[in-house]
Design an enzyme around this catalytic site. Sequence first.
Site, mmCIF file in Angstrom:
data_model
loop_
_atom_site.group_PDB
_atom_site.id
_atom_site.type_symbol
_atom_site.label_atom_id
_atom_site.label_comp_id
_atom_site.label_asym_id
_atom_site.label_seq_id
_atom_site.Cartn_x
_atom_site.Cartn_y
_atom_site.Cartn_z
ATOM 1 N N CYS A 73 0.869 -1.180 0.000
ATOM 2 C CA CYS A 73 0.000 0.000 0.000
ATOM 3 C C CYS A 73 0.903 1.226 0.000
ATOM 4 O O CYS A 73 1.726 1.392 0.916
ATOM 5 C CB CYS A 73 -0.857 -0.032 1.268
ATOM 6 S SG CYS A 73 -1.893 1.407 1.521
ATOM 7 N N CYS A 183 -0.920 3.872 -6.458
ATOM 8 C CA CYS A 183 -1.781 3.199 -5.473
ATOM 9 C C CYS A 183 -1.951 1.771 -5.971
ATOM 10 O O CYS A 183 -2.147 1.550 -7.172
ATOM 11 C CB CYS A 183 -3.126 3.926 -5.409
ATOM 12 S SG CYS A 183 -4.410 3.040 -4.494
HETATM 13 N N1 DGL Z 1 -3.850 0.471 -2.023
HETATM 14 C C1 DGL Z 1 -3.687 1.655 -1.241
HETATM 15 C C2 DGL Z 1 -2.483 2.458 -1.759
HETATM 16 O O1 DGL Z 1 -1.648 1.927 -2.396
HETATM 17 C C3 DGL Z 1 -4.987 2.358 -1.233
HETATM 18 C C4 DGL Z 1 -5.023 3.481 -0.285
HETATM 19 C C5 DGL Z 1 -6.344 3.758 0.320
HETATM 20 O O2 DGL Z 1 -6.891 2.864 0.968
HETATM 21 O O3 DGL Z 1 -6.780 4.892 0.187
HETATM 22 O O4 DGL Z 1 -2.329 3.613 -1.536
#
Ligand code: DGL
Length: 259
Positions: A73, A183
């Site tokens: 993430c 993301c």
């Molecule tokens: N997959 C997360 C990232 O890479 C998502 C972030 C979120 O939950 O806003 O930032």
Amino acid sequence: MNTDPIGIFDSGVGGTSIWKEIHRLLPLENTIYLADSANAPYGSKSKEHIIDLSIKNTELLLEKNCKLIVVACNTATTNAIDYLRQTYSVPFIGIEPAIKPAALHTKTQTIGILATKGTLSSALFSKTSTLFTSNIKVIEQIGDGIVELIESGKLYTDEMISLLKLYLSPMLDANIDYLVLGCTHYPYLIPLLLDLLPSHVKIIDSGKAVARQTKVVLEEHLLMNLQNSKSNIQFYSNGDPGIMQSLLGKRYKVEYLKF
Ligand code: DGL
């Protein structure tokens, strides 16, 4: 040689895009994936809150004997990985928007970055961005609402297409030739993005680089699983497991777990 699992966590289902690359490169490794979908999105939360959630996920993976943790993430990496590394002794692998390759290869001197508010406003992102983009123009765009749509199973929908058109428009007006996906949910958008972007705009994400880095760190710490048996793969979600199941297909079982 170590047969303990690699732990992977994300705010939700997006980090499975990273898990896929890790599993492709390291098929013998056992893996445990945690989707903290009950708390998604992380992107609009404070740094302190993101650190608390990252601690919760890390401690659960450590209880399950994970030998290395991949923070799949961008938002959790850019806000919490320093704290995690200072606090726990296992190695951590993080993910950050791949600005460097985009900045090195752009011909229009203009790149676009789509990421969460939490990532774009973090000190770590600002440091990396300053380092690599001093001579080029960077169009930053917060992907408000994208993670929410993916987490609710509305990936390939008109609503998503409208959002993407809105977010890409200023980037295309500025003549970007690279779009950085900042993301881990966004690689799932690639089929839509390929339809919406002119063919000269290249899409970059960090999944393969994270998998390669995971392998390097496992080797350095003598943690590779060299046992040639079928790997054990566990997916847990504290949200609706059906959403993740539809992204992974029937081959893997997603279980509900409260955490
Ligand atoms: N997959 C997360 C990232 O890479 C998502 C972030 C979120 O939950 O806003 O930032």
